[in-house]
Scaffold this motif. Sequence first.
Motif, PDB file in Angstrom:
ATOM      1  N   THR A  72       0.873  -1.129   0.017  1.00 52.32           N
ATOM      2  CA  THR A  72       0.011  -0.214  -0.137  1.00 52.32           C
ATOM      3  C   THR A  72       1.198   1.211  -0.168  1.00 52.32           C
ATOM      4  OG1 THR A  72      -1.710  -1.111   1.381  1.00 52.32           O
ATOM      5  CG2 THR A  72      -1.963   1.063   1.239  1.00 52.32           C
ATOM      6  N   GLN A  73       0.736   2.139  -0.935  1.00 53.18           N
ATOM      7  CA  GLN A  73       1.620   3.113  -1.226  1.00 53.18           C
ATOM      8  C   GLN A  73       0.753   4.536  -0.902  1.00 53.18           C
ATOM      9  OE1 GLN A  73       4.551   3.361  -4.384  1.00 53.18           O
ATOM     10  NE2 GLN A  73       3.528   1.585  -5.165  1.00 53.18           N
ATOM     11  N   HIS A  74       1.413   5.221   0.012  1.00 58.00           N
ATOM     12  CA  HIS A  74       0.644   6.701   0.563  1.00 58.00           C
ATOM     13  C   HIS A  74       1.715   7.479   0.333  1.00 58.00           C
ATOM     14  CE1 HIS A  74      -2.701   4.402   2.944  1.00 58.00           C
ATOM     15  NE2 HIS A  74      -2.997   4.594   1.738  1.00 58.00           N
ATOM     16  N   ALA A  75       1.451   8.820  -0.246  1.00 60.17           N
ATOM     17  CA  ALA A  75       2.241   9.774  -0.303  1.00 60.17           C
ATOM     18  C   ALA A  75       1.426  11.193   0.405  1.00 60.17           C
ATOM     19  CB  ALA A  75       2.434  10.610  -1.728  1.00 60.17           C
ATOM     20  N   PHE A  76       2.598  12.025   0.948  1.00 55.74           N
ATOM     21  CA  PHE A  76       1.910  12.972   1.708  1.00 55.74           C
ATOM     22  C   PHE A  76       2.921  14.500   1.519  1.00 55.74           C
ATOM     23  CE2 PHE A  76       1.624   9.097   3.937  1.00 55.74           C
ATOM     24  CZ  PHE A  76       0.602   9.035   4.572  1.00 55.74           C
ATOM     25  N   ARG A  77       1.957  15.435   0.971  1.00 59.02           N
ATOM     26  CA  ARG A  77       2.591  16.677   0.778  1.00 59.02           C
ATOM     27  C   ARG A  77       3.169  17.396   1.784  1.00 59.02           C
ATOM     28  NH1 ARG A  77       3.543  17.278  -5.041  1.00 59.02           N
ATOM     29  NH2 ARG A  77       2.006  15.976  -6.173  1.00 59.02           N
TER      30      ARG A  77
END
Length: 426
Positions: free
Chosen positions: A216-221
């Motif tokens: 599961t890939q999550h990205a956060f600015r």
Amino acid sequence: MNFDDFDISDEVKKAIDEMGFEKTTPIQEMAIPLGLKGRDITAQAQTGSGKTIAFAVPVLEKIFIPDRSPQAIVLCPTRELCLQVAGEIAKVGKYIKKLKVLAVYGGQPIGKQTRVLKKGVHIVVGTPGRVIDHIQRGNLDLIGVESVILDEADEMLDMGFRDDIQTILKNTPLQRQTMLFSATMPTEIRKIAKNYQNNPKFIKVANKKENIPKITQHAFRTNHKYKFKDLTKLIEAYDIKSSLIFCNTKKGVDFVFKHLKKEGYSSEALHGDMSQKTRDRVMNKFRNGNVRFLVATDVAARGLDISNLDFIVNYDVAQNYDSHIHRIGRTARAGSSGFALTLVSKEDSANFNVIKRQSKGKIVEKDIPSDSELEEIKINRILDEVKNSIKVDNLKNDMDFIKKSLSADITSEEIAAALLKKLREK
């Protein structure tokens, strides 16, 4: 394919069978037949793709045991990878009588390696620097070498071994077979292939992790100014017990490592400036669970095989898509699930946008939780644990204590709330 489908010796087949391998991996299926024909190979393949056996089989099939001079040399970027590769080759060659495989690397007394080399070795697996050292001392003569393998070639170049690699190649016969394996294919790798290989066959194996939905890939600015604070928020929000945290520079590694320690998180740093003894100590502590977080550069982490890793955190966005895949492929091993979390500051945006586009929707952007949201996440986590305990634990004695503590001015709800507060403050 099965290994029985290849035209290889019974000794090698028996060893591979005992190692528990039946079906070939894609890199083995493509590389072994070419290698057996003596073709030069340039292969793009990730760690864990089975490439060691892909080059070990053709190399072992050519070894002439009565000749006790080096007939094959494998170059690797790190001591750990040298030992891993040498061990794997020795396993595949287990039933080849009197076969000698030696790992040579810095950090071990050179005299011990010299004595073994003088007695005779068929295959040498070494770091470029230590191989050069043995050549210069007259301990290692490569005139009889028929096979040269460059393993993790891009990593060796990143670590500054280009001149050493070229020197070693120049010390081997022109009619040698050269097999090059690399996770990425930058211009420098292509130059080496052009200058030192003979009409190589190019092979590219898609990383098996690319298509595994269990990561599961999550990205956060984030803002660069608040990046570290946001890292600690993610650690708490996801309840991360242990993780490999990637930074793009040694300076970044030191910064994150020191600030994690300052905040009370048990952590260690790993980068190219460290001595081999320090690297070994750090890795052992992380593998044994004595530290929660290992902060590393891509260079330092290449070749490390770490199991049971649920989280990968990219404090800095990887330089390109291949590097990103290589990083996150360290989680979700052996069929387990895993998370890859990426912090994206303004400075990282260009690289991230390319990686996100190439990931074809696998990276989902999310917001960093606010302080109040983080507090709610923590409370819900505790309440979930409490609810689970009610279902599975025998709470009779505990309930008896609570009942004894109840009075007209203290309710069970108040006791539960006070206990929750104490747990949150821990």
